[in-house]
Design a protein around this motif. Structure first.
Motif, PDB file in Angstrom:
ATOM      1  N   ALA A   1      -9.036  -4.571  -7.323  1.00 48.37           N
ATOM      2  CA  ALA A   1      -7.841  -4.614  -6.482  1.00 48.37           C
ATOM      3  C   ALA A   1      -7.600  -6.071  -6.111  1.00 48.37           C
ATOM      4  N   PHE A   2      -6.353  -6.497  -6.103  1.00 44.74           N
ATOM      5  CA  PHE A   2      -6.049  -7.849  -5.649  1.00 44.74           C
ATOM      6  C   PHE A   2      -5.837  -7.800  -4.149  1.00 44.74           C
ATOM      7  N   MET A   3      -6.625  -8.588  -3.457  1.00 46.17           N
ATOM      8  CA  MET A   3      -6.547  -8.565  -2.009  1.00 46.17           C
ATOM      9  C   MET A   3      -5.534  -9.598  -1.522  1.00 46.17           C
ATOM     10  N   VAL A   4      -4.622  -9.153  -0.699  1.00 46.36           N
ATOM     11  CA  VAL A   4      -3.664 -10.088  -0.109  1.00 46.36           C
ATOM     12  C   VAL A   4      -3.927 -10.112   1.391  1.00 46.36           C
TER      13      VAL A   4
ATOM     14  N   PRO B   1       7.386   1.298 -11.457  1.00 50.36           N
ATOM     15  CA  PRO B   1       6.104   1.635 -12.118  1.00 50.36           C
ATOM     16  C   PRO B   1       4.976   1.994 -11.144  1.00 50.36           C
ATOM     17  N   ILE B   2       4.970   1.449  -9.951  1.00 51.95           N
ATOM     18  CA  ILE B   2       3.880   1.756  -9.017  1.00 51.95           C
ATOM     19  C   ILE B   2       4.250   2.926  -8.107  1.00 51.95           C
ATOM     20  N   GLY B   3       5.494   3.052  -7.781  1.00 51.80           N
ATOM     21  CA  GLY B   3       5.920   4.131  -6.883  1.00 51.80           C
ATOM     22  C   GLY B   3       5.797   3.709  -5.433  1.00 51.80           C
ATOM     23  N   ASP B   4       5.574   4.679  -4.573  1.00 54.61           N
ATOM     24  CA  ASP B   4       5.557   4.394  -3.138  1.00 54.61           C
ATOM     25  C   ASP B   4       4.321   3.596  -2.714  1.00 54.61           C
ATOM     26  N   ILE B   5       4.498   2.821  -1.676  1.00 56.45           N
ATOM     27  CA  ILE B   5       3.367   2.070  -1.115  1.00 56.45           C
ATOM     28  C   ILE B   5       2.587   2.992  -0.182  1.00 56.45           C
TER      29      ILE B   5
ATOM     30  N   THR C   1       2.783  -4.567  -4.980  1.00 54.18           N
ATOM     31  CA  THR C   1       2.002  -4.036  -3.860  1.00 54.18           C
ATOM     32  C   THR C   1       1.884  -2.521  -3.988  1.00 54.18           C
ATOM     33  N   SER C   2       0.639  -2.010  -3.867  1.00 56.06           N
ATOM     34  CA  SER C   2       0.527  -0.556  -3.925  1.00 56.06           C
ATOM     35  C   SER C   2      -0.058   0.036  -2.647  1.00 56.06           C
TER      36      SER C   2
ATOM     37  N   GLU D   1      -1.810  -4.886  -5.801  1.00 53.65           N
ATOM     38  CA  GLU D   1      -2.179  -5.582  -4.569  1.00 53.65           C
ATOM     39  C   GLU D   1      -2.343  -4.634  -3.387  1.00 53.65           C
ATOM     40  N   ALA D   2      -3.374  -4.922  -2.598  1.00 50.88           N
ATOM     41  CA  ALA D   2      -3.537  -4.223  -1.324  1.00 50.88           C
ATOM     42  C   ALA D   2      -3.456  -5.279  -0.231  1.00 50.88           C
TER      43      ALA D   2
END
Ligand SMILES: *Cc1c(COP(=O)(O)O)cnc(C)c1O
Length: 495
Positions: A207-210, A272-276, A231-232, A181-182
């Motif tokens: 990308a999933f838009m939020v 799994p995603i790490g930092d935003i 969220t990435s 998610e962005a």
């Protein structure tokens, strides 16, 4: 009962259609025969066929006007010849921009500095070090040519340049957000000139838009609440071609970085995603601050990075004044991931663009030189006195050369625009030469200047007058060309 008149009309029509010349006959006409030595036979035949088809269609739909249909029949050879010769004439041509829009997307945005033009010629004409490392005598990377310069000019650790800023946005979202998610503010879901829509680019890159906030107000807590385990990225987009004014609020990238860091810290080491990440699509992205534009000026790319963005992207041919490109700056680690994304290959720059970009960037090492030699910067910063002089020059020329009883010529204060989504609220004061017509008229003259001149001249019409904004002329020679073509216009009009 069939209407007798309609029947007659339809007989007429069939007769007209039958009387059209054959392909063979049109090819043998003198008009078309003149082209035989200039164009391949197949192309001529195809042009004649297309013209005949179009003529048939036009005759069928114009049965009310027999005279017009007759005329179509008689001129089919001339029009076939015209259709075929179009191929012989350049379609992408030089244009004189007297419209007063500096980064005019329809007219190619930025004209290149002479240094850049020279670099393009060298790269085009010969072999080059495009992917050859002269230090190691082995294969090199095309990314190296501009990277060091971009870093030196923005303070970034690493950089990559791709096809355009739209490509940069897509590549960043595909690499860092796909299937995640962005978060983006509703106030920044922009559409930028023909087909660049943030939501579309998002879905294209999976990308999933939020969306958060409202059109006019977005608060830090809107982002905080929207952050999930998936969220990435927090994404900030320059609203380029519009401004929200009045009761508005948005969150700047410094604050976004703080929010991202806080949320990232809560994630464990093995998330799994790490930092935003915080990414800002700057749009125009100036490299120098434009002193004359005060707080309405655009933030420079370096400033955006310093405010805390992990990634910043911007166009090469907007305020930067170079060729079409999209420049991405950020840390070594993030840029390395972009370099190895397969899209980097699909969206890479060609050698001519790289040459132009490198030469343009090098001018920025001496800011005063960049301001003098890069046309986009020079036009933006030209002061009133200089623009007034240029307008007086053109007006005098026209007053001397055009028949006084046909047109009134004066110099008036007007407004130029930066264009390209940059400085949208900024009226840039300028001077324009205004033509008020006694013979002919502004619309007719505008059409003549665009369609019947060797180099189309684009002015601006307002209240029945034709304006030439001299701020966007590249030289006095262009003023001379405008004058020559206007002389022709009034000569043809007198006949
Ligand atoms: C202009 C613009 C783009 C698209 O850039 P191109 O170089 O034309 O592809 C993307 N985002 C913003 C905010 C812009 O202003």
């Amino acid at each position: 009962m069939p209407n007798e008149r309609a029947l007659m009309a339809s007989n007429d029509l069939n007769q007209l259609l039958r009387s059209l010349p054959s392909v063979e006959e049109v090819i043998n006409s003198t008009e078309v025969q003149e082209l035989i030595s200039l164009l391949p036979h197949d192309i001529i035949v195809a042009a004649v066929r297309e013209e005949l088809d179009e003529t048939r269609r036009a005759i069928r739909t114009s049965h009310a006007d027999r005279q017009y249909a007759q005329q179509l029949r008689e001129t089919v050879a001339a029009r076939s010849a015209q259709r075929a010769t179009k191929l012989l004439k350049p379609s992408l041509r030089r244009v004189i921009n007297a419209a007063g829009v500096i980064i005019h997307t329809n007219l190619g945005r930025s004209a290149l500095a002479e240094e850049a033009v020279h670099a393009v010629q060298e790269a085009a004409r010969s072999y080059s070090t495009l992917e050859y490392n002269t230090d190691t005598l082995s294969r090199g990377s095309r990314h190296t040519h501009c990277e060091q310069l971009i870093c030196a000019l923005t303070g970034a650790e690493a950089a990559i340049a791709v096809n355009n800023n739209a490509a940069a946005v897509m590549m960043i979202l595909s690499e860092f957000v796909a299937e995640h998610e962005a978060i983006i503010s509703r106030g920044e879901l922009v559409e930028i000139g023909g087909s660049f829509r943030m939501p579309d680019i998002m879905s294209l890159s999976h990308a999933f838009m939020v969306e958060v906030g409202t059109t006019n107000k977005t608060h830090p807590s809107d982002y905080q609440r929207a952050i999930t385990d998936n969220t990435s990225m927090l994404l900030k987009v320059h609203t380029s071609n519009y401004r929200l004014i009045g009761f508005t609020e948005s969150v700047d990238s410094k604050e976004l970085k703080r929010i991202a860091q806080e949320a990232s810290a809560k994630r464990g080491e093995d998330h799994p995603i790490g930092d935003i990440l915080v990414y800002e699509d700057l749009g125009s992205g100036a490299l120098l601050s434009l002193p004359g534009f005060g707080c309405e000026g655009e933030p420079t790319a370096g400033e955006a990075l310093k405010r805390g963005c992990d990634l910043v992207s911007f166009s090469g041919d907007k305020l930067l004044g170079g060729p079409q490109a999209g420049i991405i700056i950020g840390s070594k680690k993030l840029i390395a991931r972009l370099k190895s994304n397969p899209l980097a290959r699909a969206l890479r720059l060609d050698k001519m663009t790289l040459a132009a970009l490198e030469a343009t960037l090098r001018l920025y090492l001496e800011p005063e030189r960049a301001r003098r030699e890069i046309p986009t910067l020079r036009m933006l910063e030209a002061n009133a006195e200089k623009v007034r002089d240029d307008a007086d020059y053109l007006a005098k020329l026209l007053q001397q050369k055009l028949p006084a009883d046909c047109v009134f010529i004066d110099v008036v204060e007007e407004v130029s625009r930066a264009g390209g989504g940059a400085l949208p609220m900024r009226d840039i004061p300028t001077f324009a030469v205004r033509l008020n017509f006694v013979r002919g008229n502004a619309q007719d003259c505008e059409r003549f200047l665009v369609q019947e001149c060797p180099v189309p001249i684009v002015g601006r019409i307002k209240q029945e007058s034709l304006f030439f904004d001299v701020r966007t002329l590249l030289s006095r020679q262009e003023a001379d060309e405008i004058s020559q073509q206007l002389i022709r216009y009034f000569q043809e009009d007198m006949k």
